[in-house]
Design a protein around this motif. Structure first.
Motif, PDB file in Angstrom:
ATOM      1  N   UNK A 109      38.481   5.537  90.268  1.00 29.06           N
ATOM      2  CA  UNK A 109      39.188   5.723  91.540  1.00 29.06           C
ATOM      3  C   UNK A 109      39.596   7.178  91.737  1.00 29.06           C
ATOM      4  N   UNK A 110      40.022   7.833  90.655  1.00 31.84           N
ATOM      5  CA  UNK A 110      40.413   9.240  90.747  1.00 31.84           C
ATOM      6  C   UNK A 110      39.209  10.106  91.110  1.00 31.84           C
ATOM      7  N   UNK A 111      38.064   9.808  90.508  1.00 34.30           N
ATOM      8  CA  UNK A 111      36.842  10.561  90.812  1.00 34.30           C
ATOM      9  C   UNK A 111      36.426  10.348  92.265  1.00 34.30           C
ATOM     10  N   UNK A 112      36.474   9.091  92.714  1.00 32.34           N
ATOM     11  CA  UNK A 112      36.105   8.781  94.093  1.00 32.34           C
ATOM     12  C   UNK A 112      37.077   9.411  95.083  1.00 32.34           C
ATOM     13  N   UNK A 113      38.358   9.434  94.723  1.00 34.89           N
ATOM     14  CA  UNK A 113      39.364  10.059  95.587  1.00 34.89           C
ATOM     15  C   UNK A 113      39.102  11.552  95.733  1.00 34.89           C
ATOM     16  N   UNK A 114      38.818  12.211  94.612  1.00 26.34           N
ATOM     17  CA  UNK A 114      38.540  13.645  94.640  1.00 26.34           C
ATOM     18  C   UNK A 114      37.271  13.943  95.436  1.00 26.34           C
ATOM     19  N   UNK A 115      36.233  13.115  95.260  1.00 25.33           N
ATOM     20  CA  UNK A 115      34.979  13.323  95.992  1.00 25.33           C
ATOM     21  C   UNK A 115      35.199  13.133  97.493  1.00 25.33           C
ATOM     22  N   UNK A 145      42.075   1.921  82.382  1.00 34.59           N
ATOM     23  CA  UNK A 145      41.820   3.364  82.474  1.00 34.59           C
ATOM     24  C   UNK A 145      40.439   3.680  83.058  1.00 34.59           C
ATOM     25  N   UNK A 146      39.388   2.916  82.719  1.00 36.47           N
ATOM     26  CA  UNK A 146      38.096   3.202  83.376  1.00 36.47           C
ATOM     27  C   UNK A 146      38.168   3.043  84.902  1.00 36.47           C
ATOM     28  N   UNK A 147      38.884   2.017  85.374  1.00 32.77           N
ATOM     29  CA  UNK A 147      39.003   1.827  86.823  1.00 32.77           C
ATOM     30  C   UNK A 147      39.809   2.949  87.459  1.00 32.77           C
ATOM     31  N   UNK A 150      46.713   3.028 105.317  1.00 31.25           N
ATOM     32  CA  UNK A 150      46.353   4.283 104.653  1.00 31.25           C
ATOM     33  C   UNK A 150      44.880   4.308 104.263  1.00 31.25           C
ATOM     34  N   UNK A 151      44.303   3.148 103.902  1.00 33.61           N
ATOM     35  CA  UNK A 151      42.868   3.129 103.584  1.00 33.61           C
ATOM     36  C   UNK A 151      42.030   3.410 104.820  1.00 33.61           C
ATOM     37  N   UNK A 152      42.605   3.206 106.013  1.00 30.34           N
ATOM     38  CA  UNK A 152      41.894   3.564 107.232  1.00 30.34           C
ATOM     39  C   UNK A 152      41.700   5.054 107.379  1.00 30.34           C
ATOM     40  N   UNK A 153      42.501   5.827 106.653  1.00 36.54           N
ATOM     41  CA  UNK A 153      42.369   7.283 106.654  1.00 36.54           C
ATOM     42  C   UNK A 153      41.651   7.782 105.402  1.00 36.54           C
ATOM     43  N   UNK A 154      41.938   7.160 104.264  1.00 36.50           N
ATOM     44  CA  UNK A 154      41.322   7.522 102.992  1.00 36.50           C
ATOM     45  C   UNK A 154      41.019   6.256 102.216  1.00 36.50           C
ATOM     46  N   UNK A 155      39.756   6.048 101.887  1.00 35.31           N
ATOM     47  CA  UNK A 155      39.354   4.794 101.268  1.00 35.31           C
ATOM     48  C   UNK A 155      39.976   4.589  99.900  1.00 35.31           C
ATOM     49  N   UNK A 156      39.955   5.632  99.070  1.00 38.92           N
ATOM     50  CA  UNK A 156      40.268   5.448  97.659  1.00 38.92           C
ATOM     51  C   UNK A 156      41.681   5.877  97.255  1.00 38.92           C
ATOM     52  N   UNK A 157      42.285   6.798  97.976  1.00 36.02           N
ATOM     53  CA  UNK A 157      43.620   7.279  97.591  1.00 36.02           C
ATOM     54  C   UNK A 157      44.644   6.151  97.512  1.00 36.02           C
ATOM     55  N   UNK A 158      44.749   5.264  98.517  1.00 28.84           N
ATOM     56  CA  UNK A 158      45.732   4.179  98.402  1.00 28.84           C
ATOM     57  C   UNK A 158      45.467   3.255  97.207  1.00 28.84           C
ATOM     58  N   UNK A 159      44.187   2.979  96.921  1.00 29.17           N
ATOM     59  CA  UNK A 159      43.853   2.136  95.776  1.00 29.17           C
ATOM     60  C   UNK A 159      44.231   2.817  94.473  1.00 29.17           C
ATOM     61  N   UNK A 160      44.015   4.126  94.396  1.00 29.01           N
ATOM     62  CA  UNK A 160      44.403   4.874  93.205  1.00 29.01           C
ATOM     63  C   UNK A 160      45.914   4.851  93.017  1.00 29.01           C
TER      64      UNK A 160
END
Length: 208
Positions: A73-79, A67-69, A32-42
């Motif tokens: 991750x949520x910000x990076x996912x949205x971007x 919570x900071x992490x 899944x990270x191959x398609x979206x870098x941050x969504x799977x980590x989030x």
């Protein structure tokens, strides 16, 4: 009624929980990270934070459930979600992904080998995660290039939405039924291959 051989059951469950299930979960996350870098980590961070799906992480990854992490991750996912809908920017993200996505895949995969020592978990993450992420990022490149050639980039946002959904569903299946991940990845590879071929054929028809 024959007596249960508890020692043999324990011997089977041990490797299953230590290697097989984490490897399948890690493979799903990394793909899944191959398609979206941050969504799977989030999604991994949230699952571990709220103790969902039985997800466990190695101690060295405790920082990801802070919570900071999670906010980062949520910000990076949205971007990434927004940027990937913009022609030209999406190609830039994909090019950068040849570096960032294998790293993210290795981190995601290695973090779920909670029952082994950190160095072994890191090696397992590299073996399982990096190639899977790189393969799906390369497949995404083929689809995106074909879409750009066929539609002038106008079809890329729709392709991107499909990729968002595939990444989300892949992680969800990895959480709920990691044993199904090989089947899911085969189906996903077939879908991506057929999509790329269809786009390529349309491009060839336009230029002929």
């Amino acid at each position: 009624m024959p007596d249960l051989d508890l020692s043999s059951i324990s011997a089977t469950v041990g490797p299953l929980q230590t290697w097989v299930l984490p490897a399948l979960l890690g493979l799903g996350l990394a793909s899944a990270t191959g398609l979206r870098t941050f969504l799977p980590l989030l999604m991994l961070a949230l699952a571990a934070k709220f103790e969902m799906f039985g997800v466990r992480l190695i101690d060295q990854m405790d920082w990801i459930v802070s919570w900071p992490a999670i906010a980062a991750l949520a910000t990076a996912t949205a971007a990434e979600f927004a940027g990937d809908k913009v022609p030209a920017i999406d190609h830039g993200l994909n090019a950068i992904g040849y570096v960032t996505r294998p790293v993210a895949g290795a981190i995601a995969a290695g973090s779920v080998f909670w029952n082994v020592d950190p160095s072994t978990a890191a090696i397992a993450g590299l073996i399982v995660g990096a190639p899977a992420a790189l393969a799906f990022n390369a497949a995404q490149t083929g689809v995106r290039v074909g879409s750009t050639a066929t539609t002038g980039g106008l079809g890329n946002p729709l392709v991107s939405l499909v990729e968002d959904l595939l990444a989300f569903l892949t992680v969800l299946v990895a959480f709920l039924a990691p044993i199904l991940i090989p089947v899911v990845l085969i189906v996903l590879a077939v879908v991506v291959f057929r999509l790329a071929r269809r786009i390529r054929d349309r491009s060839a028809m336009r230029t002929s």
